[in-house]
Design a protein around this motif. Structure first.
Motif, PDB file in Angstrom:
ATOM      1  N   VAL A  62       4.420  -7.788  -8.497  1.00  0.00           N
ATOM      2  CA  VAL A  62       5.128  -7.499  -7.216  1.00  0.00           C
ATOM      3  C   VAL A  62       4.746  -5.203  -6.253  1.00  0.00           C
ATOM      4  CG1 VAL A  62       7.492  -7.273  -5.969  1.00  0.00           C
ATOM      5  CG2 VAL A  62       7.213  -8.633  -7.992  1.00  0.00           C
ATOM      6  N   LYS A  63       3.926  -5.730  -5.725  1.00  0.00           N
ATOM      7  CA  LYS A  63       4.120  -3.645  -5.226  1.00  0.00           C
ATOM      8  C   LYS A  63       3.389  -4.014  -4.089  1.00  0.00           C
ATOM      9  CE  LYS A  63       2.915  -0.972  -9.254  1.00  0.00           C
ATOM     10  NZ  LYS A  63       3.940  -0.077  -8.814  1.00  0.00           N
ATOM     11  N   PRO A  64       3.650  -2.894  -3.470  1.00  0.00           N
ATOM     12  CA  PRO A  64       3.196  -3.205  -1.885  1.00  0.00           C
ATOM     13  C   PRO A  64       1.568  -3.156  -2.342  1.00  0.00           C
ATOM     14  CG  PRO A  64       3.919  -0.523  -1.878  1.00  0.00           C
ATOM     15  CD  PRO A  64       4.285  -2.309  -2.882  1.00  0.00           C
ATOM     16  N   ALA A  65       0.586  -3.594  -0.753  1.00  0.00           N
ATOM     17  CA  ALA A  65      -1.046  -4.045  -0.810  1.00  0.00           C
ATOM     18  C   ALA A  65      -1.105  -2.342  -0.386  1.00  0.00           C
ATOM     19  CB  ALA A  65      -1.284  -4.652  -0.265  1.00  0.00           C
ATOM     20  N   ASP A  66      -2.526  -2.514  -0.279  1.00  0.00           N
ATOM     21  CA  ASP A  66      -2.981  -1.297  -0.058  1.00  0.00           C
ATOM     22  C   ASP A  66      -3.732  -1.586   1.290  1.00  0.00           C
ATOM     23  OD1 ASP A  66      -5.209  -2.394  -1.304  1.00  0.00           O
ATOM     24  OD2 ASP A  66      -5.628  -0.685  -2.637  1.00  0.00           O
ATOM     25  N   GLU A  67      -4.315  -2.243   1.111  1.00  0.00           N
ATOM     26  CA  GLU A  67      -5.182  -3.478   2.268  1.00  0.00           C
ATOM     27  C   GLU A  67      -4.341  -3.984   3.823  1.00  0.00           C
ATOM     28  OE1 GLU A  67      -8.619  -5.091   1.236  1.00  0.00           O
ATOM     29  OE2 GLU A  67      -8.963  -3.657   0.141  1.00  0.00           O
ATOM     30  N   TYR A  68      -4.781  -3.930   5.361  1.00  0.00           N
ATOM     31  CA  TYR A  68      -3.852  -4.614   5.811  1.00  0.00           C
ATOM     32  C   TYR A  68      -4.659  -5.400   6.808  1.00  0.00           C
ATOM     33  CZ  TYR A  68       0.499  -2.623   2.911  1.00  0.00           C
ATOM     34  OH  TYR A  68       1.085  -2.029   2.125  1.00  0.00           O
ATOM     35  N   THR A  69      -4.533  -6.045   8.011  1.00  0.00           N
ATOM     36  CA  THR A  69      -4.389  -6.548   8.552  1.00  0.00           C
ATOM     37  C   THR A  69      -3.828  -6.714   9.716  1.00  0.00           C
ATOM     38  OG1 THR A  69      -6.161  -7.265   7.682  1.00  0.00           O
ATOM     39  CG2 THR A  69      -6.352  -9.061   9.421  1.00  0.00           C
ATOM     40  N   PHE A  70      -4.193  -6.346  11.051  1.00  0.00           N
ATOM     41  CA  PHE A  70      -3.814  -6.094  12.315  1.00  0.00           C
ATOM     42  C   PHE A  70      -4.168  -7.109  13.743  1.00  0.00           C
ATOM     43  CE2 PHE A  70      -2.583  -4.168  16.589  1.00  0.00           C
ATOM     44  CZ  PHE A  70      -0.985  -4.736  16.949  1.00  0.00           C
TER      45      PHE A  70
ATOM     46  N   THR B 221      -2.966  -7.998   3.302  1.00  0.00           N
ATOM     47  CA  THR B 221      -4.323  -8.297   2.597  1.00  0.00           C
ATOM     48  C   THR B 221      -4.528  -8.120   1.411  1.00  0.00           C
ATOM     49  OG1 THR B 221      -5.071  -6.893   4.424  1.00  0.00           O
ATOM     50  CG2 THR B 221      -5.317  -9.159   5.131  1.00  0.00           C
ATOM     51  N   GLY B 222      -4.512  -6.740   1.495  1.00  0.00           N
ATOM     52  CA  GLY B 222      -5.005  -6.215  -0.407  1.00  0.00           C
ATOM     53  C   GLY B 222      -4.621  -7.334  -1.627  1.00  0.00           C
ATOM     54  N   GLU B 223      -5.017  -7.743  -2.665  1.00  0.00           N
ATOM     55  CA  GLU B 223      -4.597  -8.318  -3.668  1.00  0.00           C
ATOM     56  C   GLU B 223      -3.670  -7.454  -4.224  1.00  0.00           C
ATOM     57  OE1 GLU B 223      -7.979  -6.944  -3.352  1.00  0.00           O
ATOM     58  OE2 GLU B 223      -8.221  -6.363  -5.672  1.00  0.00           O
ATOM     59  N   ARG B 224      -2.933  -8.436  -5.027  1.00  0.00           N
ATOM     60  CA  ARG B 224      -2.016  -7.984  -6.233  1.00  0.00           C
ATOM     61  C   ARG B 224      -0.923  -8.652  -6.874  1.00  0.00           C
ATOM     62  NH1 ARG B 224      -3.134  -3.044  -5.741  1.00  0.00           N
ATOM     63  NH2 ARG B 224      -2.114  -1.894  -4.315  1.00  0.00           N
TER      64      ARG B 224
END
Ligand SMILES: Cc1ncc(COP(=O)(O)O)c(C=O)c1O
Length: 341
Positions: free
Chosen positions: A137-145, A131-134
């Motif tokens: 092409v990179k992995p986010a630093d925020e996630y939602t479960f 859910t983190g913004e980018r």
């Protein structure tokens, strides 16, 4: 108890009362949040929307003969979600959070667990998204479960009766060194065209062959394939299929029922020699297969057990597995977690 036509439930989404959410931000997971909304607000540059940072799971809770609610092998689903998260560089959900969120989702929606005897269950859908913004092409630093649930009936409308399947050679679901072994959205997007065409042409699902040589059986739509021949339970060993928890359980039960178990390559040509064939997964449990048609070559592979009824081994395996899930048969492997609700 909700006023639902339990006996006619399909494998579809039905609104329930609550879902559970948990957020990874600033390097840590939040407490669980209970929501009564089916909606979710998201950043327009979230990585799940652009770069496929998304994984999900599917497991079930069953209302047993004795009235108890049993959750089937949650720990395996938790482990698999962690593998999926790692494959697309997402923050893995710790086991304790997964377990707590799933149990909470079941308890909060206990009224939606289909009663014993209706053939239904509570399908549980854990979902992990970046859910983190980018923009790069990179992995986010925020996630939602998120964990939501829906009461479901059988996956195939035919129920526990043999179905016809189609081999699709002109599509690949997964690449040999790709992501076929994890449960991420991209695999399903890649399978949509072939599956929809199979449905449209009168088949219940489509088979994908290994994408490198196109000679071996890989995935059976959203399920694993297994076959029975000469007292052996045979299932593909492939790096590009999802390790099905149903298949894992059936292998144990097959051995207990006296079958030899083999995980190995299954060449398309070998299909002719099987006595029984089936597709297995959480949604369908077992879908016995009557025949498989190769769309391109025109070859038709029929299983000896025929069209009318499931073969004896499919029946035995199905009854044993469902027996454990519904509390009718001793859970000697401790696969079920009883939930007080
Ligand atoms: C591609 C695919 N293969 C196999 C399976 C079966 O896995 P499981 O038995 O863990 O549900 C699923 C999910 O249900 C799936 O989506």
């Amino acid at each position: 108890m909700e006023n639902i036509d339990w006996k006619n439930l399909t494998f579809g989404y039905l609104k329930t009362n609550y879902n559970i959410r948990c957020y990874f931000k600033d390097g840590k997971w939040s407490d669980l949040e209970i929501s009564d909304s089916e909606k979710f607000s998201i950043h327009i540059a979230a990585t799940c929307l652009h770069y496929g940072q998304e994984a999900f799971e599917g497991l079930k809770a069953f209302r047993g003969k004795d009235g108890k609610v049993r959750l089937f092998r949650w720990d395996e689903n938790s482990k698999r979600l962690q593998n999926s998260a790692e494959a697309v560089m997402m923050q893995p959900v710790p086991n304790e959070i997964f377990k707590k969120a799933v149990i909470e989702a079941v308890k909060m929606n206990a009224n939606f667990i289909p009663p014993y005897g209706t053939n239904g269950s509570l399908y549980i859908r854990p979902l992990l998204i970046g859910t983190g913004e980018r923009i790069g092409v990179k992995p986010a630093d925020e996630y939602t479960f998120i964990v939501f649930v829906s009461p479901v009936g059988p996956y195939f409308k035919e129920g526990f009766r043999p179905v016809k399947m189609q081999i699709a050679r002109d599509y690949d679901r997964a690449a040999p060194l790709g992501t076929g072994h994890v449960k991420i959205g991209g695999n399903y997007a890649a399978s949509l065209r072939a599956s929809e065409r199979a449905h449209h042409e009168g088949f219940s699902s489509c088979f994908f062959l290994d994408s490198k040589t196109k000679t071996k059986i890989d995935e059976a739509g959203p399920a694993n394939f297994f076959a029975i021949k000469n007292g052996v339970y045979i299932t593909p060993k492939s790096p590009s299929i999802l390790p099905s928890i149903t298949n894992m359980s059936l292998r144990v039960l097959a051995a207990e029922l006296g079958l030899k178990v083999e995980e190995r390559d299954i060449m398309v040509d070998e299909l002719n020699s099987f006595e029984e064939g089936g597709a297995c997964g959480t949604a369908a449990v077992i879908s016995p297969i009557s025949e498989i048609q190769d769309r391109e070559t025109g070859a038709v592979y029929k299983f000896a057990s025929g069209n009318k009824e499931a073969g004896q081994w499919c029946k035995k395996l199905y009854e044993r597995l469902q027996g454990i899930q519904y509390g009718e048969y001793p859970d000697t492997h401790n696969w079920c977690l009883e939930i007080e609700c």
